[in-house]
Design a protein around this motif. Sequence first.
Motif, mmCIF file in Angstrom:
data_model
loop_
_atom_site.group_PDB
_atom_site.id
_atom_site.type_symbol
_atom_site.label_atom_id
_atom_site.label_comp_id
_atom_site.label_asym_id
_atom_site.label_seq_id
_atom_site.Cartn_x
_atom_site.Cartn_y
_atom_site.Cartn_z
ATOM 1 N N HIS A 33 0.832 -1.204 0.000
ATOM 2 C CA HIS A 33 0.000 0.000 0.000
ATOM 3 C C HIS A 33 0.865 1.252 0.000
ATOM 4 N N LEU B 120 4.730 6.155 -7.326
ATOM 5 C CA LEU B 120 3.568 6.145 -6.430
ATOM 6 C C LEU B 120 4.001 6.456 -5.001
ATOM 7 N N MET C 280 -8.668 1.578 -4.214
ATOM 8 C CA MET C 280 -8.548 2.933 -3.682
ATOM 9 C C MET C 280 -9.392 3.011 -2.412
ATOM 10 N N TYR D 278 -2.341 -2.250 -3.634
ATOM 11 C CA TYR D 278 -2.014 -2.818 -4.941
ATOM 12 C C TYR D 278 -1.413 -4.212 -4.781
ATOM 13 N N VAL E 118 -3.760 3.690 -1.418
ATOM 14 C CA VAL E 118 -3.764 2.836 -2.606
ATOM 15 C C VAL E 118 -3.249 1.458 -2.197
ATOM 16 N N VAL F 62 -6.501 10.633 -9.139
ATOM 17 C CA VAL F 62 -6.966 9.253 -8.984
ATOM 18 C C VAL F 62 -7.695 8.811 -10.248
ATOM 19 N N THR G 103 -5.126 7.958 -12.705
ATOM 20 C CA THR G 103 -4.491 6.708 -12.299
ATOM 21 C C THR G 103 -5.314 5.511 -12.752
ATOM 22 N N VAL H 256 -6.394 -3.378 -7.834
ATOM 23 C CA VAL H 256 -5.911 -2.147 -7.209
ATOM 24 C C VAL H 256 -7.106 -1.490 -6.529
#
Length: 661
Positions: free
Chosen positions: A246, A466, A420, A451, A449, A479, A482, A418
């Motif tokens: 993260h 990032l 958010m 991932y 974030v 975002v 992204t 991913v």
Amino acid sequence: MKKGRGHFKKVVIVIFCLCVFSYLCVDYNLRTKLLRFRDGFDFMARIEDRRGNVTTAYFVDTPGCRMPHFEVVDDAIAQFVYKPRQFSCGKALLRSSDTVPGRLHLDLDAKELVLHYNITDLSAVKCNYTEVTRKTDDKNSYGPGGNFSLDKVMQLSPQAEFLCLWCYDANGKCIFKDCHFFAVEKPRIRPVSKKKSANQGSFNSTKELGQERVSVMILGIDSISHLNFLRQMTRSADYIRKNLSHVEMWGYNKVGDNTYPNIVPLLTGLDDQELGLACSPATMGFDNCAFIWKRFQQLGYRTAFAEDVASFPTLYSNGFIRQPTEYYMRPIMLEMERHLASNQKLNMFLCMGCRRTADVLLEYIRKLVPRLSQDLSFSFFWTVALTHDYFNYPALLDQALLTQLKQMQESGLLNRTVVMLMSDHGLRWGSFRRTYQGMMEERQPLMIVLYPPWMNERYPKAIANLRQNARRLTTPFDVHSTMLSLMNLGNLEPDEVQRRAAELDEPDSTMPRGISLFLPVPAARTCELAGIASHWCTCHQRQELPTNDARVQRAARYLVRLINHRLKGNPQCRTLFLNSILLAFIAAPHSKIVKNISTDYAVDITLRLQTKPGLAVFESTIRMSGYKSVLTGTISRLNLYGSQSYCLNDNTLKMFCYCHR
């Protein structure tokens, strides 16, 4: 001798009177005064050490933005923090299966059946149900349905996505009602070609190719700042930090007042006014608006949209004519709010039948996880009920969110998605909001974030950017960019990242408003370049001003005139007058930015004032340059207007209006 004693007594009386007078005229809450005095030094001093090195005084410390650092908990904040009392919505008679559509389970043993529902004989209880389907965003259709008897396991229609049921005892009295939902197989909204569905609509069986596509999830928690997430949801935060790949975005800044102007940039890349011009949602609904899930649908992704409060949707106005995503929770939430809602606190119903409102959304996510794990997906989930109104209530959501994160991790979803984990803004009212840190936190929503860990090795340059951007000024526009870059992971390849980063560094190029977080956000970025109005910008150096300062008085008079001007066409509303100025700050760019500017620059006066009649408390920022004053951003009301504006139906003006009695 007697004259001397009399004179002495007079002196003592005079001194005593002076002390009493001073006590009445000076703020006697010395502790609060000292805390505010110390706050000023916390956020305006401790900038650099003697060698010019950056200290811990800032979340973001770049030439374009200095965002003050705040503690998660300290002496000034502790007075607002308490552990809220847990509450129960009752014991449910039935629960629905997470995996088998249409299947219900008896959720109580024999003793509990008697205790909670006075049931001694299951066969004496008769139930019926009806299927619920969406007709419009505000209306549903009903049927077909059927009857069933209580048993340990009951199988209803396996095609029903949503259903509501009622159970009656031998006397015909309704003893239980509830609504349920299931993750049924559904056709795609945008059918894709066989070539697309094979290569893009599902995860590949080979590890190498399968990792070249990822799903995207927005998991939103309304009205929670980054720091309040760490403060209240400690177990979830601890799990993320210890177990998940993260990045916490410390420089994430909101761009509008409430939910809508912060969600629109996230989902469209436009601000709310631009969206209004592009697709006229106020008159035509949102169907023609370019929401990001449409882009994902074109690529063969499954899509889902769910929020736990239908009466306060993130996308208000006229809603959608056509259902926007394959999985859409609004129809069943409408039914639950109409027939099951209870335990209202301020604006929110905390219970839907025997479930907490927030748990309804998490149950929906839990049931969708197996479906989302099978295909590429874009999902938008947003919880409001527990976090919207109270500073400490996010603590009540902590364990449930932790359980949800663990399920997503154990199912493998987080290895190909991913996420958010985010909010729209911090808490917008209450006692903490009236502090300086509360004002800043309202503008600094949660953004983390999450991932897949394999991206660290596969896309090292993108992940490095990032991580660097964690301490850069970022917004919902970023975002959105992204998520666009995640549609094709070729955008994260080192050569492509380097090429696009070089474009950002070109001296003659215009810095885009939205920049993918996998690219290096320029250190020179300012609030203006990022699309953040001065009123919402947390980068400025702020210094408290005395309320009798001439600039503050001028700004206050301007703001009251502006409010009265907006009410001019509504004679049922009384003219407002300035009652008092509660707080004022002056904000200006940092000296590093303005030292090479030869011309005058504007200063922003952020002030909080109270008007009469009605004692409304407003806060706004006025930009002052020479003899010119202009409103930046919007005007916020910090206390509830209740029935003061009963005579006005215009939602944009109700917070200003005090009706003639």
